[in-house]
Design a protein around this motif. Structure first.
Motif, PDB file in Angstrom:
ATOM      1  N   PHE A 164     168.909  23.539 -78.327  1.00  0.00           N
ATOM      2  CA  PHE A 164     168.471  24.821 -77.760  1.00  0.00           C
ATOM      3  C   PHE A 164     169.544  25.374 -76.824  1.00  0.00           C
ATOM      4  N   GLN A 222     168.644  15.828 -79.809  1.00  0.00           N
ATOM      5  CA  GLN A 222     167.448  16.267 -79.105  1.00  0.00           C
ATOM      6  C   GLN A 222     167.304  17.786 -79.183  1.00  0.00           C
ATOM      7  N   ARG A 223     166.073  18.227 -79.211  1.00  0.00           N
ATOM      8  CA  ARG A 223     165.828  19.662 -79.375  1.00  0.00           C
ATOM      9  C   ARG A 223     166.379  20.463 -78.211  1.00  0.00           C
ATOM     10  N   TRP A 224     166.239  19.943 -76.990  1.00  0.00           N
ATOM     11  CA  TRP A 224     166.693  20.699 -75.834  1.00  0.00           C
ATOM     12  C   TRP A 224     168.218  20.849 -75.839  1.00  0.00           C
TER      13      TRP A 224
END
Length: 275
Positions: free
Chosen positions: A103, A98-100
């Motif tokens: 990040f 997942q991108r989060w």
């Protein structure tokens, strides 16, 4: 063919010279540690007689044994916390796309780029409010998480074969089972070398412990050596004793390096390939 032989000779000669340059400070330390005090400024490199009693004096006239014990047992506890936390964090950053999540991983790496001195003041205030100054517990608490360990294991976990992971999932493996039956066995060399790296860093750490630890009974070997230099070797009074103490303090490092040398090379090479 003749040119290739000369190139080989040149490479070995260069490596030999560089090795000697690196080893020379340790040889000089050992030579001074067996010199009598009255020959320190005699101008001769080798001592007229070997005084191994300097090593006995390290344990009878100083608290070096206590310093060694404090450094070793605190480093072992810190390593346990760092490895355990790094395994779970690295699994999250390697397995979840997942991108989060990625990040957060980037933010964590960004904090690693900050100079460690930046964190000294806020960390000191937090530990002070917890009433943990001048305690081993306060130092262990402040060093229980390692960003480098998280990054190192994450790079290794990324290289775990996808087929093996999929097969484990088809067998009903959850997150914990994946970690302990797939990721950790695959990364045992990397974890072993990480343990060594973490021990070296914790054992040799000076600046941060010197701000937290003040009582002599809680001092680590790095702080104890500085205290020994200031009290015994100041103005050249007893450099052989100080050098003998330095040689004794290196024993745990040499033992670990001798035992784990092959695993370090294997894990570093696999990290480079996975990258």
């Amino acid at each position: 063919m003749h040119l290739a032989k000369w190139k080989t000779y040149l490479n070995y000669t260069t490596l030999t010279l560089l090795s000697f340059v690196m080893v020379f400070p340790y040889l000089w330390m050992l030579i001074i540690s067996v010199k009598p005090k009255n020959e320190m400024y005699s101008g001769s490199i080798l001592p007229s007689s070997l005084h191994f009693d300097n090593y006995i004096r390290v344990f009878t006239e100083t608290k070096m044994l206590l310093y060694l014990w404090n450094s070793v047992y605190v480093s072992v506890i810190i390593i346990a916390f760092q490895i355990l936390s790094a395994i779970f964090a690295a699994y999250v950053f390697a397995a979840m796309k997942q991108r989060w999540v990625q990040f957060i991983f980037v933010i964590i790496l960004a904090t690693y780029m900050l100079p460690s001195a930046v964190t000294y003041i806020p960390s000191f205030i937090i530990i002070s409010k917890m009433d943990l100054l001048d305690t081993h517990l306060g130092y262990i608490f402040s060093e229980s998480i390692s960003i480098f360990a998280i990054f190192f294991l994450r790079q290794t976990f990324v290289g775990v074969p996808k087929d093996v992971i999929q097969a484990a999932k088809l067998d009903g493996a959850g997150h914990l089972k994946l970690i302990f039956t797939v990721y950790i066995p695959y990364s045992k060399n990397a974890i072993a070398s990480l343990i060594l790296i973490a021990f070296i860093y914790s054992y040799n750490n000076y600046m941060w412990p010197s701000l937290l630890i003040k009582s002599e009974d809680n001092m680590f070997v790095t702080i104890g050596l500085r205290r020994l230099f200031m009290t015994q070797a100041g103005y050249g009074m007893d450099f052989p004793l100080a050098m003998a103490a330095c040689a004794v303090s290196l024993l745990p490092m040499f033992i670990l390096l001798a035992v784990s040398n092959k695993r370090i090379i294997q894990s570093m090479s696999s990290l480079y390939v996975n990258k």
